[in-house]
Motif scaffolding. Structure first.
Motif, PDB file in Angstrom:
ATOM      1  N   ARG A 273      25.075  50.436  36.684  1.00  0.00           N
ATOM      2  CA  ARG A 273      25.545  51.814  36.666  1.00  0.00           C
ATOM      3  C   ARG A 273      25.620  52.356  35.237  1.00  0.00           C
ATOM      4  O   ARG A 273      25.264  53.510  34.977  1.00  0.00           O
ATOM      5  N   MET A 274      26.088  51.513  34.315  1.00  0.00           N
ATOM      6  CA  MET A 274      26.143  51.923  32.916  1.00  0.00           C
ATOM      7  C   MET A 274      24.752  52.277  32.403  1.00  0.00           C
ATOM      8  O   MET A 274      24.554  53.292  31.715  1.00  0.00           O
ATOM      9  N   ASN A 275      23.788  51.453  32.766  1.00  0.00           N
ATOM     10  CA  ASN A 275      22.415  51.700  32.329  1.00  0.00           C
ATOM     11  C   ASN A 275      21.894  53.014  32.883  1.00  0.00           C
ATOM     12  O   ASN A 275      21.173  53.760  32.206  1.00  0.00           O
ATOM     13  N   GLY A 276      22.272  53.296  34.115  1.00  0.00           N
ATOM     14  CA  GLY A 276      21.808  54.524  34.742  1.00  0.00           C
ATOM     15  C   GLY A 276      22.395  55.779  34.127  1.00  0.00           C
ATOM     16  O   GLY A 276      21.833  56.877  34.280  1.00  0.00           O
ATOM     17  N   LEU A 277      23.529  55.640  33.439  1.00  0.00           N
ATOM     18  CA  LEU A 277      24.176  56.802  32.824  1.00  0.00           C
ATOM     19  C   LEU A 277      23.577  57.160  31.473  1.00  0.00           C
ATOM     20  O   LEU A 277      23.812  58.259  30.959  1.00  0.00           O
ATOM     21  N   LEU A 278      22.818  56.233  30.889  1.00  0.00           N
ATOM     22  CA  LEU A 278      22.214  56.502  29.589  1.00  0.00           C
ATOM     23  C   LEU A 278      21.056  57.486  29.728  1.00  0.00           C
ATOM     24  O   LEU A 278      20.425  57.574  30.788  1.00  0.00           O
ATOM     25  N   PRO A 279      20.759  58.221  28.677  1.00  0.00           N
ATOM     26  CA  PRO A 279      19.663  59.209  28.742  1.00  0.00           C
ATOM     27  C   PRO A 279      18.336  58.551  29.112  1.00  0.00           C
ATOM     28  O   PRO A 279      17.998  57.470  28.611  1.00  0.00           O
ATOM     29  N   GLN A 280      17.609  59.201  29.998  1.00  0.00           N
ATOM     30  CA  GLN A 280      16.280  58.723  30.381  1.00  0.00           C
ATOM     31  C   GLN A 280      15.276  59.178  29.329  1.00  0.00           C
ATOM     32  O   GLN A 280      15.172  60.376  29.045  1.00  0.00           O
TER      33      GLN A 280
END
Length: 416
Positions: A273-280
């Motif tokens: 989830r943390m990874n998914g919150l970072l800018p794409q």
């Protein structure tokens, strides 16, 4: 729950063998989807998917559950096996380090032969990492934990990143978005291992795999998104878990096992989830170009996420293995795991025959995700049955017997 007499047999911790066999299931399923890194099947009209919806589900399963996670378990168990060999020799008053170094030389040669067929064969790299383990073996456990942790959080990459920022700051470029990065990093990327040839043949494939193929694999293992660092960290963690003798008494600690499973699964979910919150970031992954700090941080989160995911799979398997009904079924994988070296190499060699243009690539190259998944399951079942029958009559698998005999420079007993 299963007792000690069912967990240890012939001085082997059977749950480790069964877990190794289970890990190879994920490995063969992923490699089938990747066509064993062979994507030149000649000129033919692609077929329409027979099961498009199921293809999507299997693609999701491959990317998010199988890819990178099961090969992690395989690497982790290698480090643990290293400790077991060293420990058992020490109990007999024998320093096994020199013998183990020779053993890694033999494994390296076996890996070279395997890579002649499948360019993504990792045994030669395992052998090199094994040599480094010999150097690390005298270190205290807490030091090994620190070393493994630093590698896992990407210390080698961050050091290289800092150097590149100082040496050539203008060349720093953003790297791929998360789905592409994870897909490329989790397993060997899709490469044209069977390069276009005027006359496709086994000889040309071997030549290509042992030259350009080895260089591509080496670069893949240690480029910005490579798996080499993660694999070595898992080797060290396997050594550490072996030292604390976790699997020797794992059947006695059911509540602890369940707690670990929940903790690892929750940790993997949180990191994901943390990874998914970072800018794409949408710049394509470019080999040799320094990534951005954000992209590098996402690589670190991906590594941690996959290790925790692999740990959750491991503990889930351990819990099920020590349940009477399910455990008896999972124990069928023990012979397969005991012949892990033979079965892994057989996967690569047969996979190359299935997908190479000089083999059956013009047939199986047309297959889509669902058909390839079923092919992988069928191939795995055949190997499980073969392993069980083989070990009924022989003490070791073919390659295991050769490896052991070459290690001691003496023919070992083979038939039971």
């Amino acid at each position: 729950f299963m007792g000690q007499n069912q967990t240890v047999k012939d001085n082997r911790i059977t749950v480790i063998d069964a877990l190794r066999g289970f890990a190879l299931l994920g490995v063969v399923l992923v490699h089938m989807q990747q066509h064993y890194s062979i994507f030149n099947f000649g000129a033919f009209t692609p077929t329409e998917p027979a099961f498009p919806v199921l293809d999507e589900w299997i693609g999701w399963l491959t990317r998010n559950v199988l890819m990178g996670r099961f090969i992690n378990i395989f690497a982790f168990l290698f480090g643990m096996s290293f400790f077991i060999q060293m420990d058992r020799a020490a109990r007999k008053g024998v320093d096994f380090r020199r013998r183990f170094i020779w053993r890694m030389v033999i494994l390296f040669l076996i890996g070279v032969v395997g890579s002649a067929f499948y360019s993504g064969d990792i045994l030669s790299f395992y052998a090199l990492f094994g040599l480094v383990l010999v150097l690390l073996y005298p270190l205290k456990t807490r030091v090994l934990v620190v070393v493994a942790s630093l590698i896992l959080i990407g210390a080698p990459r961050w050091i290289s990143f800092g150097y590149d920022k100082i040496a050539a700051p203008r060349e720093t470029t953003v790297v791929a978005n998360a789905p592409e990065t994870e897909r490329v990093r989790a397993e060997r990327p899709r490469q044209m291992a069977d390069v276009a040839q005027e006359t496709p043949s086994l000889a040309n494939t071997i030549k290509s795999n042992l030259t350009d193929g080895r260089m591509r694999t080496l670069n893949y293992q240690f480029n910005w998104g490579g798996r080499g660092y993660l694999t070595f960290a898992l080797f060290i963690l396997g050594l550490v878990v072996g030292r604390i003798r976790f699997f020797e008494t794992v059947h006695l600690h059911t509540r602890r096992n369940i707690s670990l499973f929940v903790s690892f699964a929750a940790g993997a979910w949180v990191i994901g989830r943390m990874n998914g919150l970072l800018p794409q970031e949408h710049t394509s992954f470019m080999q040799g170009i320094t990534p951005s700090a954000t992209a590098l941080f996402r690589m670190t989160l991906n590594d941690v996420n996959m290790v925790l995911f692999s740990a959750a799979i491991t503990m889930g398997f351990v819990i099920l293995y020590h349940m009477k009904g399910i455990g008896k079924c999972l124990n069928l994988l023990t012979p397969y795991g005991r012949m892990g070296l033979t079965n892994y190499e057989a996967q690569g060699i047969i996979g190359s025959i299935i997908f190479s243009l000089w083999g059956f690539g013009s047939i199986f190259g047309r297959w889509h995700a669902t058909e390839l998944f079923c092919l992988g399951i069928a191939f795995y079942i055949v190997q499980v049955v073969f392993s069980r029958i083989w070990l009924t009559y022989f003490k070791y698998g073919p390659l295991e017997w050769f490896w052991r005999s070459a290690t001691y420079l003496k023919w070992q007993p083979f038939r039971k």
